[in-house]
Design an enzyme around this catalytic site. Structure first.
Site, PDB file in Angstrom:
ATOM      1  N   TYR A 108      50.400  31.561   7.511  1.00  0.00           N
ATOM      2  CA  TYR A 108      51.088  32.433   6.384  1.00  0.00           C
ATOM      3  C   TYR A 108      50.148  31.712   5.108  1.00  0.00           C
ATOM      4  O   TYR A 108      49.642  30.796   5.393  1.00  0.00           O
ATOM      5  CB  TYR A 108      52.465  32.510   6.157  1.00  0.00           C
ATOM      6  N   GLU A 109      50.171  32.556   4.205  1.00  0.00           N
ATOM      7  CA  GLU A 109      49.499  32.459   2.796  1.00  0.00           C
ATOM      8  C   GLU A 109      47.954  32.028   2.991  1.00  0.00           C
ATOM      9  O   GLU A 109      47.405  31.168   2.740  1.00  0.00           O
ATOM     10  CB  GLU A 109      50.237  31.181   2.006  1.00  0.00           C
ATOM     11  N   GLY A 110      47.561  33.105   4.203  1.00  0.00           N
ATOM     12  CA  GLY A 110      46.045  32.901   4.601  1.00  0.00           C
ATOM     13  C   GLY A 110      46.081  31.925   5.679  1.00  0.00           C
ATOM     14  O   GLY A 110      46.426  30.798   5.711  1.00  0.00           O
TER      15      GLY A 110
END
Lengths: 249, 379, 325
Positions: free
Chosen positions: B361-363
């Site tokens: 997550y978040e990239g």
């Protein structure tokens, strides 16, 4: 009403105690310092009382006898919520010295209630609070497991065999507190940590009082003999060993 | 150069550590039941962690990013479901509004977000586009006084517990990413509905849902920045978010390492302590080095941000590296624990499941490598 | 002739083993220094009970009795003790390390400007300088402390000396002290006391349960065992944190420090903080499923097994023993 909480700076309770090579001192390098756990509970309870007092308790002061290196511990106490802090600038040589220094430093302050932890987790003195009350010539109640405010009175529980006594002391007095006085020590909040920057931390000179005792030598504990194992299905053997070998029952 | 923490940073780390200790009692149960930690989040708010980096003017703690890294790290050693709630609120939502919102937006939203009264969520991912902010299908049609929002957002942390949504949506599809906007949307606005609670592999007690928008009217004053600022906003905010997730991954690795270290000193095999077997001692050494490297990257990213220097590259490196080593370290921690590591009671299997999400997550780690490679190849 | 004064605290008019230990200890110091061992008792204690102290080497027992002394008023009690020390010219004062001693000895110390050693673990190692061994860091180390003042106060750790008999002819004397009414400043308004319950710090046997007990509802056999042995019940920190048992039962470095003759650690793995709080126990019995649990390093006798299964067997075995002995 004003409350004083006496705190000491002790090695974290999980610290492995190392002695110096010559056994004349405890090696305190790399030790993490904390507020003595009983003092931290006392501080937490003092703050709870203040918050519930609707302004009757105006301030909670923390006091410590120690070197400048103890100041982080004091700022933590301020972050937890104490209003101000006073440090007597001296090595805490023994309980008599510490109590005498504190009594000297606060003699013009008129605290109504003084909290001390029942013992310290370092040199295991268990004496400072009672000594302070004697220096101040005021009553003390030890083994305090509960403190409540009832109008202008402070009501405490003193633990005794099998229960407790409810004690109402005249103010001012010293309450020497043990575990149970509050649920758990308060964790400083971010706001508290931020505000601690601006709270006063006063440093006062030590008086000429001298310590009456001196720690001269240390020893590690003796290694224990190996544990004797007993089969879980043969509990009678345990009874037998305790009776005939250890002679303890 | 100075590698020493300030007294205040140490105090914050200790406060987070003390708070984390209390999470341990029910973390396994919450993970099993995928139960939202309502009481713990309340306490997290009371301690000021939910808005610790927000300016005191808006009721925040005013703490620096280094302190923030230390706090997230400590909490993540025990429970990342909690630290992700805190990370999204602090680094994505609060920081985004504080940095780019106008005075009215800040006054209206920041105090409640900073004290935990309300929780923020960041709505970027979509069913057909993960962290790829350029291809937004959610639309926000400009109707003058308001924007009309339609679309679906996926994998939204804090979707249910949160009530302040930062939504990325396309207003001018023809302008591609220059047409994207970001809006503050109150969750109780008519037309918003939630998908079911996602049954995740790890971080099971944080609440993750999809969020559907059907003709949702968002007041025009809720747009942050100029028309078309949304893409830039998302990129900037994610740079900060990465520091939080990197610190989280670091904490997960640290938590697993500490447990493995302790276990190695207590447990015997073949007549000697695990720690006295070189094969395992070397594993611990490798773990330690990786964690130290990850920590240095996290702290450098935080330091750059605190000193107003560009930190995007470093935060991408920190996130990619910390997440990857968190996966490695937790896997090894399970290995050191042997059979015990595979059961819930010893925590390390849970930390391993949590670590996996930090690579996603978040990239994802791959997205981070895109950021890193593009930056180093640019000149 | 120099004198050693021992303060013997009574419990509802009776003395306990801890008192016999400090009398034995004080008498031994007296022997070594050519001094006389005198005991001071405050409160209403029958002569028969007072005479018992002679068995352990006391040659004189001073008995102070005053209606105002029913409740513990620290200032008043300390004042009586200080007056006795001064009147007798005693140079060494011995206390136990009970809660009451913690409340009184430090006050006497200040009144007499007498250096004090708390939690002493044995006889003075030398008389000049006057050097006493004591526990520090809860038994993680020991220290030798020199008391520099003319009068010395020692609070002896329970079970660190033992009881030695040395019967003497004893005289019971009434002690008179001047105590002003103004020092009675605390009022006891209520007493809540379960009879038969034993204060942890005073208990000779402690039965203590840990996380292995699995829940508050499983404490019955543990309490049964305590009843059979006349023991106090205690617990480890996770147990009181979970609310299975009251905080007053928490034994360990941050709870109560105890030193009973016999300590049962049931389902307690033995975190360093817990062991620090019990390591001065004379004998430790540990029951734990994990043979690697640190508690076995501190224990004298160990059983590897599930405490839920072993404990009922222990209850039966000790019940049988008690009925036969």
């Amino acid at each position: 009403m004003k409350i004083l909480v006496c705190v000491s700076n002790v090695p974290d309770t999980t610290t492995k105690i190392k002695l110096s090579g010559d056994m004349h001192s405890v090696d305190l390098a790399n030790v993490q310092w904390i507020i003595n756990p009983w003092d931290e509970l006392a501080l937490t309870r003092a703050l709870e009382l203040k918050e519930a007092s609707e302004g009757k308790i105006e301030k909670v002061t923390v006091m410590l006898v120690g070197a400048k290196s103890a100041e982080p511990t004091m700022r933590k106490a301020l972050a937890i919520g104490a209003d101000d802090a006073v440090r007597v600038d001296a090595e805490p040589l023994d309980a008599y010295f510490v109590a005498g220094q504190i009594a000297g430093a606060i003699k013009d302050e008129n605290y109504d209630l003084v909290f001390c932890g029942i013992e310290s987790s370092d040199y295991n003195g268990s004496a400072m609070g009672s000594m302070l009350s004697e220096f101040m010539n005021i009553p003390s109640v030890s083994s305090v497991s509960k403190v409540e405010m009832d109008d202008d009175q402070i009501v405490v529980n003193r633990e005794i065999a099998g229960g407790f006594e409810v004690v109402v002391p005249e103010l001012p007095f010293v309450a020497i507190v043990q575990k149970g006085i509050t649920k758990e020590p308060r964790i400083p909040s971010m706001r508290g940590i931020m505000m601690a920057r601006k709270k006063p931390l006063k440093v006062v000179e030590a008086s000429g009082l001298e310590a009456l005792t001196e720690f001269v030598k240390y020893e590690p504990p003796q290694p224990k003999a190996a544990c004797k194992m007993i089969d879980a299905d043969n509990v009678a053997e345990l009874v037998d060993l305790l009776h005939n070998e250890a002679k303890i029952i | 150069m100075n590698f020493e923490f300030t007294e205040e940073q140490i105090m914050i780390r200790q406060a987070a550590r003390d708070f984390a200790k209390k999470l341990e009692a029910d973390v396994i149960e919450r993970d099993t039941k995928a139960e939202f930690p309502t009481q713990h989040v309340k306490e997290l708010s009371e301690l000021g962690f939910m808005g610790m980096t927000v300016d005191p003017e808006y009721g925040g703690g005013g703490m620096d990013t280094i302190s923030y890294v230390l706090a997230i790290e400590e909490i993540s050693k025990v429970d990342s479901s909690i630290s992700v709630i805190m990370s999204v609120n602090n680094s994505l939502v609060c920081w985004g509004i504080e940095k780019f919102g106008n005075a009215a937006q800040k006054e209206k939203y920041l105090p409640d977000l900073a004290n935990g009264e309300r929780i923020g969520a960041f709505l970027l991912s979509e069913p057909e586009a993960g962290s790829d902010a350029t291809s937004q299908r959610t639309t926000a049609e400009d109707k003058g006084d308001y924007y009309l929002m339609n679309g679906t957002k996926n994998w939204i942390t804090n979707a249910n517990c949160g009530s302040v949504y930062l939504v990325i949506a396309q207003t001018h599809p023809e302008k591609k990413h220059h047409g994207i906007n970001v809006f503050i949307v109150d969750k109780d606005t008519p037309g918003i509905s939630l998908g079911p609670h996602e049954d995740k592999m790890g971080m099971r007690s944080s609440d993750t849902h999809s969020v559907m928008f059907t003709d949702v009217k968002v007041p025009a004053e809720n747009r942050i920045g100029e028309d078309g600022f949304g893409f830039k906003f998302a990129m900037k905010v994610l740079e900060v978010g990465r520091i939080g997730i990197a610190a989280q991954a670091l904490g997960i690795a640290g938590g697993a390492y500490e447990r493995a270290l302790q276990y190695s000193k207590e447990r015997k095999a073949f007549g000697k302590l695990l720690a006295d077997h070189q094969a395992l001692a070397f594993k611990l050494a490798d773990m330690y080095v990786k964690i130290e490297n990850a920590r240095n990257l996290c702290l450098k990213a935080a330091w750059l941000k605190d000193n107003d220097k560009p930190f995007g590259l470093t935060s991408a490196m920190a996130k990619q590296y910390a997440a990857d080593i968190a996966m490695e370290v937790t896997t090894e921690a399970v290995q050191i624990h042997g059979g015990y590591g595979y059961v819930k009671e010893y925590h390390v299997e849970r930390l391993m499941r949590e670590a996996k999400l930090t690579q996603i997550y978040e990239g994802t780690s791959e997205v981070q490598k895109i950021v890193i490679s593009r930056t180093i190849l640019k000149d | 002739m120099s004198k050693v004064l021992i303060y013997a605290e009574n419990f509802d008019g009776k003395f306990k083993k801890a008192n016999f230990e400090i009398v034995s200890y004080g008498a031994e110091i007296a022997r070594q220094t050519g001094a006389e061992a005198i005991v001071l008792s405050i409160g209403n204690v029958p002569d028969e009970e007072l005479k018992q102290l002679s068995v352990y080497g006391a040659s004189r027992v001073l008995s102070f009795n005053d209606g105002r002394f029913d409740a513990l008023e620290n200032q008043a009690y300390a004042s009586v003790i200080a007056q006795a020390v001064e009147k007798e010219g005693a140079e060494i004062v011995v206390f136990s390390n009970s809660n009451t001693s913690k409340a009184l000895a430090p006050r006497v110390s200040v009144k007499l400007k007498a250096g004090m050693v708390f939690a002493a673990t044995g006889l003075p190692k030398s008389i000049d300088p006057f050097m006493v061994p004591k526990k520090v860091f809860h038994g993680k180390a020991f220290a030798d402390v020199v008391i520099k003042s003319p009068i010395k106060i020692i609070c002896l750790s329970q079970n660190s000396f033992g009881i030695t008999e040395d019967a003497k002819a004893v005289s019971i004397e009434t002690f008179v002290a001047e105590i002003d009414d103004t020092v009675f400043k605390t009022r006891v308004t209520n007493v809540e006391k379960a009879t038969g319950k034993i204060l942890l710090n005073d208990a000779e046997i402690i039965v203590s349960g840990g996380r292995g007990m699995k829940g508050a509802e499983n404490w019955k056999p543990l309490e049964d065992l305590a009843d059979i042995l006349g023991a106090a019940t205690a617990c480890s920190r996770p147990v009181s944190d979970e609310g299975w048992r009251p905080h007053s039962e928490h034994v360990g470095q941050t709870g109560k420090i105890v030193a009973p003759n016999l300590y049962f650690a049931l389902g307690i793995s033995g975190a360093i903080q817990h062991l620090a709080g019990v390591s001065s126990s004379k004998v430790i019995v540990a029951v734990n499923t994990d043979h690697e649990a640190p508690v076995f390093q501190e224990a004298d006798y160990g059983i590897i097994g599930d405490v839920q299964k072993v404990l009922p067997q222990m209850v039966e075995a000790f019940r049988k023993f008690k009925s036969e002995n």
